[in-house]
Design an enzyme around this catalytic site. Structure first.
Site, PDB file in Angstrom:
ATOM      1  N   ASN A 166       2.339  -4.058  11.049  1.00 32.25           N
ATOM      2  CA  ASN A 166       3.438  -3.327  11.085  1.00 32.25           C
ATOM      3  C   ASN A 166       4.089  -3.531   9.817  1.00 32.25           C
ATOM      4  OD1 ASN A 166       6.217  -2.495  12.185  1.00 32.25           O
ATOM      5  ND2 ASN A 166       6.529  -4.752  11.401  1.00 32.25           N
TER       6      ASN A 166
ATOM      7  N   ARG B 112      11.977  -8.593  11.253  1.00 28.42           N
ATOM      8  CA  ARG B 112      13.205  -7.901  11.668  1.00 28.42           C
ATOM      9  C   ARG B 112      12.761  -6.469  11.973  1.00 28.42           C
ATOM     10  NH1 ARG B 112      15.108  -6.590   5.285  1.00 28.42           N
ATOM     11  NH2 ARG B 112      13.752  -4.923   4.905  1.00 28.42           N
TER      12      ARG B 112
ATOM     13  N   THR C  23      16.563   1.145  10.973  1.00 32.90           N
ATOM     14  CA  THR C  23      16.199  -0.268  10.486  1.00 32.90           C
ATOM     15  C   THR C  23      16.601  -0.493   9.077  1.00 32.90           C
ATOM     16  OG1 THR C  23      14.051   0.309   9.440  1.00 32.90           O
ATOM     17  CG2 THR C  23      14.101  -0.147  11.961  1.00 32.90           C
TER      18      THR C  23
ATOM     19  N   ASP D  90       5.679 -12.969   8.428  1.00 33.86           N
ATOM     20  CA  ASP D  90       6.562 -12.183   7.292  1.00 33.86           C
ATOM     21  C   ASP D  90       6.576 -12.939   6.233  1.00 33.86           C
ATOM     22  OD1 ASP D  90       8.787 -10.588   6.152  1.00 33.86           O
ATOM     23  OD2 ASP D  90       8.740  -9.737   8.321  1.00 33.86           O
TER      24      ASP D  90
ATOM     25  N   ASP E 206       2.060 -13.032   3.662  1.00 35.40           N
ATOM     26  CA  ASP E 206       2.225 -11.965   2.689  1.00 35.40           C
ATOM     27  C   ASP E 206       0.950 -11.215   3.040  1.00 35.40           C
ATOM     28  OD1 ASP E 206       1.841  -9.912   0.836  1.00 35.40           O
ATOM     29  OD2 ASP E 206       2.861 -11.336  -0.556  1.00 35.40           O
TER      30      ASP E 206
ATOM     31  N   LYS F 192       0.383   5.727   4.014  1.00 33.16           N
ATOM     32  CA  LYS F 192       0.285   6.108   5.527  1.00 33.16           C
ATOM     33  C   LYS F 192      -0.844   7.177   6.008  1.00 33.16           C
ATOM     34  CE  LYS F 192       3.868   3.446   6.179  1.00 33.16           C
ATOM     35  NZ  LYS F 192       3.586   2.231   7.067  1.00 33.16           N
TER      36      LYS F 192
ATOM     37  N   TYR G 282       4.119   6.283  -0.685  1.00 35.94           N
ATOM     38  CA  TYR G 282       4.294   5.972   0.607  1.00 35.94           C
ATOM     39  C   TYR G 282       3.483   6.822   1.528  1.00 35.94           C
ATOM     40  CZ  TYR G 282       6.787   4.783   4.989  1.00 35.94           C
ATOM     41  OH  TYR G 282       7.043   4.470   6.432  1.00 35.94           O
TER      42      TYR G 282
END
Ligand code: NAD
Length: 250
Positions: A83, A16, A183, A37, A60, A152, A148
């Protein structure tokens, strides 16, 4: 001829969102695509819809053994799009070690494992392109996003280390830094709560949030030979979010 003709790509988190949009663009540009995914019920039908150039494999990204199994099944790839990622929102003092480790394990370690898994095949093929999805949180921080942001920034850094090592083998490694993209990531992190993103979008120079296809278009460029002199670089697509600073008067 498509811009990605002759390339075989593996995309993580492709069921997705931005990964799915990238898979669609890649197939349209002539690539063979392995969609991967953990959401098999969404990823498999998407690969079926995309036709003979696409296939789906469960992966995974945080599991070393699963990377080996998928590459055994599909063979070497010349493009990797790391991604897959998750968001976790909490104040630093409320972030448990388990929360922190979960985010780092998927976003950061998943990206490392992916690069490490595909590189031998890319070297044997004479080169390749790796695209690592960071974020604007890989360039600047935001409150409530300590894990996060750390993950990143790490992706941005490991992209440059890999680019320096792998350039002589013809392997280019770049990072993409999306801003706010519409998203399921944010609603998922909020436990299903929907957020009116247009309010956030109105504060940006382009006055809107981004769409998954706009990141996919950037990734097509980085996967293709059109970006043949780009490596170790940061590619920002954020509607101008990081062009200003907090002291702006309007
Ligand atoms: P999304 O939640 O729609 O998609 C993320 C995908 O990753 C999902 O399909 C999910 O199942 C998959 N995933 C999660 N954990 C996984 C695991 N352990 N192994 C394999 N797959 C896993 O979100 P998105 O916006 O499409 O996110 C794609 C990437 O873009 C992420 O790395 C995200 O951090 C990054 N990003 C998103 C935004 C945004 O505003 N949406 C902004 C900057 C960066």
């Amino acid at each position: 001829m498509g811009r990605l003709a002759g390339k075989t790509a593996l995309i993580t988190g492709a069921a997705r969102g931005q990964g799915a949009a990238t898979a669609r663009r890649f197939v349209a540009e002539g690539a063979r695509v392995v969609l991967t995914d953990v959401l098999d019920d969404e990823g498999k039908p998407l690969a079926d819809e995309l036709g003979a150039a696409a296939r789906y494999e469960h992966l995974d990204v945080s599991e070393e053994d699963e990377w080996a199994a998928v590459l055994d099944a599909v063979g070497p790839v010349t493009v990797l799009v790391n991604n897959a990622g998750i968001l976790h929102l909490s104040a630093l003092v409320d972030t448990t070690l388990a929360d922190y480790e979960r985010v780092v394990r998927i976003n950061q370690i998943g990206t490392f494992l992916g690069m490490r898994a595909v590189v031998p095949g890319m070297i044997a093929a004479g080169g390749g392109s790796i695209v690592n999805t960071s974020s604007i949180e890989g360039l600047a921080a935001a409150p409530l996003l300590v894990a996060y942001t750390a993950s990143k920034f790490a992706i941005r850094g490991m992209t440059k280390a890999a680019a320096m090592e792998l350039g002589p083998n013809g392997i280019r490694v770049n990072s993409v830094h999306p801003g706010m993209i519409e998203t399921r990531m944010l609603p998922t992190a909020l436990g299903g709560i929907e957020v009116d993103l247009s309010r956030i979008g109105r504060r940006l120079p382009l006055r809107r949030v981004g769409q998954a296809g706009e990141i996919a278009d950037l990734i097509v460029f980085l996967a293709s030979d059109e970006s043949s002199y780009c490596t170790g670089a940061e590619f920002v697509a954020d509607g101008g979010a990081t062009s200003g600073h907090a002291l702006s008067v309007t």
